[in-house]
Design a protein around this motif. Structure first.
Motif, mmCIF file in Angstrom:
data_model
loop_
_atom_site.group_PDB
_atom_site.id
_atom_site.type_symbol
_atom_site.label_atom_id
_atom_site.label_comp_id
_atom_site.label_asym_id
_atom_site.label_seq_id
_atom_site.Cartn_x
_atom_site.Cartn_y
_atom_site.Cartn_z
ATOM 1 N N ARG A 28 3.922 -6.026 0.741
ATOM 2 C CA ARG A 28 4.014 -6.727 2.017
ATOM 3 C C ARG A 28 4.956 -5.972 2.978
ATOM 4 O O ARG A 28 4.631 -5.775 4.154
ATOM 5 C CB ARG A 28 4.527 -8.157 1.789
ATOM 6 C CG ARG A 28 3.778 -9.208 2.551
ATOM 7 C CD ARG A 28 4.186 -10.653 2.294
ATOM 8 N NE ARG A 28 5.227 -10.938 1.328
ATOM 9 C CZ ARG A 28 5.008 -11.278 0.044
ATOM 10 N NH1 ARG A 28 3.781 -11.380 -0.413
ATOM 11 N NH2 ARG A 28 6.009 -11.525 -0.767
ATOM 12 N N GLU A 29 6.111 -5.546 2.492
ATOM 13 C CA GLU A 29 7.060 -4.804 3.330
ATOM 14 C C GLU A 29 6.468 -3.471 3.802
ATOM 15 O O GLU A 29 6.679 -3.058 4.947
ATOM 16 C CB GLU A 29 8.358 -4.557 2.562
ATOM 17 C CG GLU A 29 9.204 -5.799 2.377
ATOM 18 C CD GLU A 29 10.432 -5.546 1.499
ATOM 19 O OE1 GLU A 29 10.649 -4.389 1.073
ATOM 20 O OE2 GLU A 29 11.157 -6.522 1.237
ATOM 21 N N THR A 30 5.709 -2.827 2.935
ATOM 22 C CA THR A 30 5.080 -1.559 3.296
ATOM 23 C C THR A 30 4.041 -1.770 4.396
ATOM 24 O O THR A 30 3.987 -1.019 5.372
ATOM 25 C CB THR A 30 4.435 -0.902 2.062
ATOM 26 O OG1 THR A 30 5.443 -0.700 1.072
ATOM 27 C CG2 THR A 30 3.785 0.424 2.411
ATOM 28 N N LEU A 31 3.228 -2.796 4.249
ATOM 29 C CA LEU A 31 2.224 -3.090 5.275
ATOM 30 C C LEU A 31 2.881 -3.464 6.606
ATOM 31 O O LEU A 31 2.421 -3.045 7.672
ATOM 32 C CB LEU A 31 1.290 -4.204 4.809
ATOM 33 C CG LEU A 31 0.357 -3.819 3.653
ATOM 34 C CD1 LEU A 31 -0.400 -5.034 3.154
ATOM 35 C CD2 LEU A 31 -0.593 -2.703 4.067
ATOM 36 N N ASP A 32 3.960 -4.230 6.541
ATOM 37 C CA ASP A 32 4.693 -4.574 7.763
ATOM 38 C C ASP A 32 5.235 -3.313 8.441
ATOM 39 O O ASP A 32 5.199 -3.181 9.672
ATOM 40 C CB ASP A 32 5.846 -5.531 7.463
ATOM 41 C CG ASP A 32 5.377 -6.938 7.155
ATOM 42 O OD1 ASP A 32 4.212 -7.281 7.465
ATOM 43 O OD2 ASP A 32 6.190 -7.708 6.586
ATOM 44 N N PHE A 33 5.743 -2.381 7.619
ATOM 45 C CA PHE A 33 6.268 -1.133 8.155
ATOM 46 C C PHE A 33 5.176 -0.394 8.939
ATOM 47 O O PHE A 33 5.380 0.026 10.070
ATOM 48 C CB PHE A 33 6.806 -0.246 7.028
ATOM 49 C CG PHE A 33 7.187 1.143 7.478
ATOM 50 C CD1 PHE A 33 8.415 1.364 8.085
ATOM 51 C CD2 PHE A 33 6.321 2.211 7.296
ATOM 52 C CE1 PHE A 33 8.778 2.637 8.510
ATOM 53 C CE2 PHE A 33 6.673 3.482 7.719
ATOM 54 C CZ PHE A 33 7.903 3.697 8.328
ATOM 55 N N TYR A 34 3.995 -0.259 8.344
ATOM 56 C CA TYR A 34 2.904 0.445 9.018
ATOM 57 C C TYR A 34 2.417 -0.309 10.247
ATOM 58 O O TYR A 34 2.107 0.287 11.274
ATOM 59 C CB TYR A 34 1.742 0.719 8.055
ATOM 60 C CG TYR A 34 2.011 1.890 7.155
ATOM 61 C CD1 TYR A 34 2.072 3.183 7.665
ATOM 62 C CD2 TYR A 34 2.236 1.714 5.799
ATOM 63 C CE1 TYR A 34 2.337 4.269 6.855
ATOM 64 C CE2 TYR A 34 2.503 2.802 4.978
ATOM 65 C CZ TYR A 34 2.548 4.068 5.509
ATOM 66 O OH TYR A 34 2.813 5.134 4.711
#
Length: 172
Positions: A28-34
């Motif tokens: 989830r954090e990775t997708l938010d970053f992108y």
């Protein structure tokens, strides 16, 4: 900004193999970053004077607008050497004799690399101040400017190219 995420209890490819709270959180954090990376921020108002000046500078021959914007900018930022250089070159491309003062101010404030001195020479050549153009071109070459092809083809230097001084500098 880069973010390093450690998941010391997870295995390689945890995002595909592990159905845990930790793996879901990291994905989830990775997708938010992108998502944040590719979503432009909302406009905050009209562009700053610096941005407006820069947009005209890189706008392709928008010299009158760039000169006006940089003239306003240097009033508030009189120690900005780059702004003085861009003001001077914009003025020079408009054949404005005020370019001389702006270019000299840029050099006084630290614009002294070989490329800077070359650009100052171009500015003086554009406004027809041949002696100053040759002086700065000689300084540029003395400081290490060595792009002979540019010296021979740059249209900014057309007014001095047929002088003995230019030929002497080219010989260096």
């Amino acid at each position: 900004p880069w973010v390093m995420v450690n998941a010391p209890t997870s295995q390689h490819a945890f995002d595909a193999f592990d159905e845990t709270d930790e793996s879901r959180r990291i994905v989830r954090e990775t997708l938010d970053f992108y998502r944040d990376l590719f979503t432009p921020p909302a406009p905050t108002g009209p562009p700053s004077l610096a941005k407006r000046a820069l947009s005209h500078w890189f706008g392709g021959r928008e010299y009158p607008q760039a000169a006006q914007a940089y003239a306003e900018y240097v009033k508030a930022h009189p120690d900005d050497a780059v702004a003085w250089m861009r003001l001077g070159l914009s003025q020079a491309n408009m054949k404005d004799p005020a370019a001389a003062g702006s270019l000299e101010k840029a050099v006084q404030l630290g614009m002294k690399t070989p490329t800077d001195l070359y650009n100052v020479a171009c500015g003086f050549a554009l406004i027809g101040q041949k002696e100053k153009a040759l002086e700065y071109l000689d300084r540029a070459v003395g400081a290490g400017f060595d792009d002979r092809r540019l010296l021979e083809t740059d249209t900014d230097l057309a007014s001095i190219r047929d002088t003995d001084g230019f030929r002497k500098i080219l010989g260096k």
